[in-house]
Design an enzyme around this catalytic site. Structure first.
Site, PDB file in Angstrom:
ATOM      1  N   LYS A 180       8.126 -13.092   4.476  1.00 35.64           N
ATOM      2  CA  LYS A 180       7.479 -11.954   5.113  1.00 35.64           C
ATOM      3  C   LYS A 180       6.012 -11.815   4.688  1.00 35.64           C
ATOM      4  O   LYS A 180       5.706 -12.022   3.518  1.00 35.64           O
ATOM      5  CB  LYS A 180       8.248 -10.685   4.691  1.00 35.64           C
ATOM      6  CG  LYS A 180       8.037  -9.505   5.578  1.00 35.64           C
ATOM      7  CD  LYS A 180       8.735  -8.267   5.019  1.00 35.64           C
ATOM      8  CE  LYS A 180       7.909  -7.597   3.950  1.00 35.64           C
ATOM      9  NZ  LYS A 180       8.194  -6.177   3.749  1.00 35.64           N
TER      10      LYS A 180
ATOM     11  N   LYS B 292      12.303  -7.526  -6.192  1.00 40.37           N
ATOM     12  CA  LYS B 292      11.099  -7.141  -6.943  1.00 40.37           C
ATOM     13  C   LYS B 292      11.315  -7.299  -8.438  1.00 40.37           C
ATOM     14  O   LYS B 292      10.397  -7.643  -9.171  1.00 40.37           O
ATOM     15  CB  LYS B 292      10.709  -5.691  -6.632  1.00 40.37           C
ATOM     16  CG  LYS B 292      10.082  -5.510  -5.263  1.00 40.37           C
ATOM     17  CD  LYS B 292       9.404  -4.155  -5.194  1.00 40.37           C
ATOM     18  CE  LYS B 292       8.829  -3.875  -3.822  1.00 40.37           C
ATOM     19  NZ  LYS B 292       8.310  -2.510  -3.699  1.00 40.37           N
TER      20      LYS B 292
ATOM     21  N   LYS C 271       1.911  -7.321   1.213  1.00 42.30           N
ATOM     22  CA  LYS C 271       0.676  -6.799   0.633  1.00 42.30           C
ATOM     23  C   LYS C 271       0.448  -7.302  -0.769  1.00 42.30           C
ATOM     24  O   LYS C 271      -0.662  -7.334  -1.253  1.00 42.30           O
ATOM     25  CB  LYS C 271       0.755  -5.258   0.576  1.00 42.30           C
ATOM     26  CG  LYS C 271       0.471  -4.616   1.907  1.00 42.30           C
ATOM     27  CD  LYS C 271       0.220  -3.128   1.768  1.00 42.30           C
ATOM     28  CE  LYS C 271       1.411  -2.377   1.253  1.00 42.30           C
ATOM     29  NZ  LYS C 271       1.368  -0.944   1.577  1.00 42.30           N
TER      30      LYS C 271
HETATM   31  P1  AMP Z   1       4.748  -1.882   2.663  1.00 41.04           P
HETATM   32  O1  AMP Z   1       3.703  -2.922   2.897  1.00 41.04           O
HETATM   33  O2  AMP Z   1       5.972  -2.491   2.062  1.00 41.04           O
HETATM   34  O3  AMP Z   1       4.251  -0.647   1.974  1.00 41.04           O
HETATM   35  O4  AMP Z   1       5.219  -1.396   4.101  1.00 41.04           O
HETATM   36  C1  AMP Z   1       4.585  -0.433   4.923  1.00 41.04           C
HETATM   37  C2  AMP Z   1       5.211  -0.451   6.300  1.00 41.04           C
HETATM   38  O5  AMP Z   1       4.929  -1.701   6.962  1.00 41.04           O
HETATM   39  C3  AMP Z   1       6.747  -0.355   6.309  1.00 41.04           C
HETATM   40  O6  AMP Z   1       7.195   0.343   7.464  1.00 41.04           O
HETATM   41  C4  AMP Z   1       7.178  -1.800   6.341  1.00 41.04           C
HETATM   42  O7  AMP Z   1       8.480  -1.972   6.799  1.00 41.04           O
HETATM   43  C5  AMP Z   1       6.132  -2.384   7.275  1.00 41.04           C
HETATM   44  N1  AMP Z   1       5.917  -3.801   6.992  1.00 41.04           N
HETATM   45  C6  AMP Z   1       5.562  -4.343   5.795  1.00 41.04           C
HETATM   46  N2  AMP Z   1       5.424  -5.674   5.888  1.00 41.04           N
HETATM   47  C7  AMP Z   1       5.717  -5.999   7.176  1.00 41.04           C
HETATM   48  C8  AMP Z   1       5.751  -7.225   7.892  1.00 41.04           C
HETATM   49  N3  AMP Z   1       5.469  -8.393   7.327  1.00 41.04           N
HETATM   50  N4  AMP Z   1       6.093  -7.180   9.203  1.00 41.04           N
HETATM   51  C9  AMP Z   1       6.363  -6.003   9.800  1.00 41.04           C
HETATM   52  N5  AMP Z   1       6.343  -4.812   9.185  1.00 41.04           N
HETATM   53  C10 AMP Z   1       6.025  -4.793   7.891  1.00 41.04           C
END
Ligand code: AMP
Ligand code: TRP
Length: 333
Positions: free
Chosen positions: A195, A113, A198
């Site tokens: 990956k 990041k 968001k």
């Molecule tokens: P975040 O989007 O980083 O706030 O992640 C929120 C939750 O979603 C966390 O448990 C992450 O590990 C999961 N997560 C985020 N992106 C992915 C992805 N591409 N595939 C699977 N899980 C994800």
């Protein structure tokens, strides 16, 4: 036997996508009866990078609505906003003082990041894992369901808990990460080697939970695949593999059944059928979201109820920690 306690967090930023849904939210929903669940919308983590205030507020409400619409039942699970319970920040500060710089410097998420932001990087972003450790340790958490990108942060949480316990005696429960075997890493539709994220705003990168059927169909049709033909689960072909993993998770069918079903068919058919499956899979969630948000006060009421439920637990842990560390209390009377 008492149920195991689960804690997980999700940031109220960007648009929630099917990676979040398949890797995290749908699993939280599925385990509500088996575990005692606490889910936190981590707005203090969100401000480790610049945020627009109006947008942050509206995304926090939207996320709460989406989690409820996805099936989190506020009578079974606790759902709250991190900044509403001040003990998260308070314990994070204390934990900071027990985390060696070297541990933090090994965190790969910070490295990734911070490269994107260069000299604008905040101290908060560096310290992000201490706040996450605080989230988890405040509630004597047994299990932390996360995607595999967060595993290193859960390991740091275990390390700091062990360190504190070894100095002051048993204080924190040592949590275990709970990483899903399939769907821990849903990849970007436009680039299946990275990956689904968001923070990526390219139009065909991700299917978002509130996308219309047309948007879903167009994004999936445009997904990057290879020039081969055979429809098979194969990690060396990340594009088609990612689409099939999404298919597997939405259809709950076995890999064999899916490969048999698509035998002799081409990628275009996979994409069309997958789009249909995702549209139908998200439809009930989208309908519930619409109903829920018709009364804006309902979301606020639920936010408050969740925070009130966890505050006493968090306050008890912080006062135990302060006592152990030697922070003087004001004696009453
Ligand atoms: P975040 O989007 O980083 O706030 O992640 C929120 C939750 O979603 C966390 O448990 C992450 O590990 C999961 N997560 C985020 N992106 C992915 C992805 N591409 N595939 C699977 N899980 C994800
Ligand atoms: N850092 C997590 C993520 O980006 C979110 C998070 C914050 C979290 N606190 C947590 C996840 C505690 C699990 C437990 O995905």
């Amino acid at each position: 036997m008492a149920k195991k306690r689960v804690f997980s967090g999700i940031q109220p930023t960007g648009n929630i996508h099917i990676g979040n849904y398949l890797g995290a939210i749908s699993r939280w929903v599925a385990t509500q009866k088996e575990y005692e669940n606490i889910f936190c919308i981590v707005d203090l983590h969100a401000i480790t990078v610049p945020q627009d205030p109006t947008e942050l507020k509206s995304k926090t409400r939207e996320l709460l609505g989406l989690l409820l619409a996805a099936g989190i039942d506020p009578d079974m699970s606790t759902l709250f906003v991190q900044s509403h319970v001040k003990e998260h920040a308070e314990l994070a500060w204390i934990l900071n003082c027990f985390i060696p710089m070297g541990w933090m410097q090994r965190m790969t998420q910070f490295k990734e990041k911070s490269q994107k932001q260069k000299e604008q990087v905040s101290v908060g972003l560096f310290d992000y894992p201490a706040l996450m450790a605080s989230d988890i340790l405040l509630y004597d958490t047994d299990l932390v369901p996360v995607g595999d990108d967060q595993k290193q942060h859960v390991e740091l949480t275990r390390d700091v808990a062990q360190r504190f316990n070894s100095i002051y005696g048993p204080t924190f429960k040592i949590p275990e990460p709970l990483i899903p075997q399939v769907g821990a890493r849903i990849m970007g539709l436009d680039d299946p080697t990275s990956k689904m994220s968001k923070s990526e705003d390219k139009p065909s990168h991700a299917v978002h939970l509130l996308d219309t059927p047309d948007e879903i169909l167009n994004k999936i049709r445009r997904a990057t695949t290879d020039s081969q033909k055979e429809v098979k689960f194969d990690e060396s072909r990340p594009g088609i593999n990612n689409l099939l993993v999404i298919y597997e998770l939405f259809s709950h069918k076995s890999r064999q059944e899916i490969e048999d079903h698509f035998a002799g068919k081409g990628y275009a058919e996979v994409k069309n059928e997958l789009a249909e499956l995702v549209i139908e899979g998200l439809r009930p969630l989208q309908e519930r979201y619409k109903e829920l948000t018709e009364d804006p006060n309902e979301i606020d009421r639920l936010m408050e109820k969740g925070a009130e439920k966890v505050k006493p637990v968090a306050a008890a842990k912080v006062s135990e920690v302060k006592e152990k560390v030697g922070l003087a209390r004001i004696c009453q009377g």
